[in-house]
Design a protein around this motif. Structure first.
Motif, mmCIF file in Angstrom:
data_model
loop_
_atom_site.group_PDB
_atom_site.id
_atom_site.type_symbol
_atom_site.label_atom_id
_atom_site.label_comp_id
_atom_site.label_asym_id
_atom_site.label_seq_id
_atom_site.Cartn_x
_atom_site.Cartn_y
_atom_site.Cartn_z
ATOM 1 N N VAL A 86 17.916 5.611 3.765
ATOM 2 C CA VAL A 86 16.993 6.707 4.086
ATOM 3 C C VAL A 86 16.908 7.665 2.906
ATOM 4 O O VAL A 86 15.821 8.119 2.524
ATOM 5 N N GLN A 87 18.057 7.951 2.283
ATOM 6 C CA GLN A 87 18.059 8.867 1.140
ATOM 7 C C GLN A 87 17.260 8.292 -0.019
ATOM 8 O O GLN A 87 16.502 9.008 -0.690
ATOM 9 N N GLU A 88 17.422 6.994 -0.261
ATOM 10 C CA GLU A 88 16.681 6.337 -1.351
ATOM 11 C C GLU A 88 15.164 6.488 -1.117
ATOM 12 O O GLU A 88 14.403 6.806 -2.031
ATOM 13 N N ILE A 89 14.770 6.272 0.128
ATOM 14 C CA ILE A 89 13.346 6.386 0.475
ATOM 15 C C ILE A 89 12.887 7.842 0.348
ATOM 16 O O ILE A 89 11.834 8.133 -0.224
ATOM 17 N N ALA A 90 13.708 8.755 0.868
ATOM 18 C CA ALA A 90 13.352 10.186 0.816
ATOM 19 C C ALA A 90 13.177 10.626 -0.638
ATOM 20 O O ALA A 90 12.224 11.344 -0.971
ATOM 21 N N SER A 91 14.054 10.165 -1.508
ATOM 22 C CA SER A 91 13.952 10.556 -2.919
ATOM 23 C C SER A 91 12.700 9.958 -3.550
ATOM 24 O O SER A 91 12.012 10.618 -4.336
ATOM 25 N N ALA A 92 12.385 8.704 -3.205
ATOM 26 C CA ALA A 92 11.185 8.059 -3.762
ATOM 27 C C ALA A 92 9.913 8.755 -3.284
ATOM 28 O O ALA A 92 8.870 8.660 -3.925
ATOM 29 N N VAL A 132 8.142 1.778 -1.379
ATOM 30 C CA VAL A 132 7.437 3.075 -1.417
ATOM 31 C C VAL A 132 6.496 3.108 -2.616
ATOM 32 O O VAL A 132 5.301 3.437 -2.490
ATOM 33 N N GLU A 133 7.032 2.717 -3.761
ATOM 34 C CA GLU A 133 6.251 2.739 -5.010
ATOM 35 C C GLU A 133 4.991 1.856 -4.877
ATOM 36 O O GLU A 133 3.882 2.273 -5.221
ATOM 37 N N ILE A 134 5.170 0.653 -4.350
ATOM 38 C CA ILE A 134 4.035 -0.274 -4.189
ATOM 39 C C ILE A 134 2.983 0.343 -3.257
ATOM 40 O O ILE A 134 1.793 0.341 -3.568
ATOM 41 N N CYS A 135 3.434 0.902 -2.147
ATOM 42 C CA CYS A 135 2.486 1.463 -1.168
ATOM 43 C C CYS A 135 1.761 2.684 -1.711
ATOM 44 O O CYS A 135 0.566 2.860 -1.466
ATOM 45 N N LEU A 136 2.478 3.529 -2.438
ATOM 46 C CA LEU A 136 1.833 4.729 -2.967
ATOM 47 C C LEU A 136 0.779 4.345 -3.995
ATOM 48 O O LEU A 136 -0.321 4.900 -4.008
ATOM 49 N N SER A 137 1.094 3.356 -4.847
ATOM 50 C CA SER A 137 0.088 3.013 -5.856
ATOM 51 C C SER A 137 -1.090 2.252 -5.232
ATOM 52 O O SER A 137 -2.136 2.148 -5.847
ATOM 53 N N ALA A 138 -0.921 1.752 -4.028
ATOM 54 C CA ALA A 138 -2.021 1.040 -3.364
ATOM 55 C C ALA A 138 -2.775 1.939 -2.378
ATOM 56 O O ALA A 138 -3.644 1.464 -1.650
#
Ligand code: PEP
Ligand code: MN
Length: 238
Positions: A113-119, A89-95
């Motif tokens: 899913v929770q880990e992704i939702a929180s990110a 998620v972090e990589i995609c958001l910064s790109a």
């Protein structure tokens, strides 16, 4: 649950998401992109591939992000990829990737899913949730609820069919009654039909896509490759 039916999904129905199963090289991405841009809204390509067998191609990973950016810069399409961890998620958001999807092997696990939702908390990009591999509606609904509870408003479901023990013409059994029940539960939420993963071959894609359109689905996800036979994943269905 409040879902924003954003213009991504209402612009020109059916909304089309297409592109290769996996990002393989810059050339493969750009050639595929140029050949489909005319009828595609969003270009898809998996960077991190969840594979059953560890000997299979597991994706190019982070280096494929720049190829997606190139597709975004050089065509009229938005770009999307699958995320399975907070790091993805972090990589995609910064790109600046426009859209993300949670794959069938991730929807099955509420911890992931929770880990992704929180990110994704506080992020305003569309997130697509594929149904879990096995026909359990609760996991699909639960994953959507988790994202919604994290404040994500642009959520869509992707119907990619379900594993079945019985032999059938489909790779994944469509079990249309399940996405129909999901639509009843969240009636404002867009739903996309991933005809390629339901079919498992190119021949049934048209029929499956038509059925989904007749059922008032909002769009299609179609796997597309310039040389399907040479594809490093899902070569028999692109
Ligand atoms: C994919 O979209 O290439 C993919 C891995 O799909 P699914 O999660 O539906 O198996
Ligand atoms: Mn695939």
């Amino acid at each position: 649950m409040e879902v924003v039916k954003n213009n991504f999904f209402t612009k020109n129905k059916p909304y089309v998401i297409a592109g290769p199963c996996s990002a393989e090289s810059e050339g493969q991405m750009l050639k595929t992109a140029f050949s489909i841009q005319e009828f595609t809204d969003v270009f898809r390509a998996g960077l991190w591939k969840p594979r059953t067998n560890p000997m299979s191609f597991e994706g190019v990973g982070e280096k494929g992000v720049q190829w997606l950016q190139k597709v975004k810069d050089e065509t009229s399409m938005k770009v999307a990829t699958e995320i399975a961890t907070a790091r993805h998620v972090e990589i995609c958001l910064s790109a600046d990737i426009d859209m993300l999807w949670i794959g069938a092997r991730t929807t099955v696990n509420p911890f992931y899913v929770q880990e992704i939702a929180s990110a994704l908390k506080g992020v305003d990009i569309p997130v697509l949730v594929k149904n879990p591999i096995h026909p359990e509606l609760g996991l699909w609904l639960g994953a959507i609820e988790r994202l919604s509870k994290s404040g994500i408003k642009k959520i869509a479901a992707v119907h990619r069919g379900f594993y079945s023990h019985t032999k059938s013409a489909y790779r994944n059994d469509p079990k249309w009654e399940l996405p129909i029940r999901l639509k009843e539960e969240f009636n404002d939420m867009p739903i996309i039909c991933d005809s390629s993963h339901i079919a498992g071959n190119p021949f049934l894609i048209k029929e499956i896509s038509q059925t989904s359109i007749d059922l008032n689905f909002d769009g299609l996800m179609i796997e597309t490759h310039i040389h399907p036979k040479n594809a490093l994943s899902d070569s028999y269905q692109q």
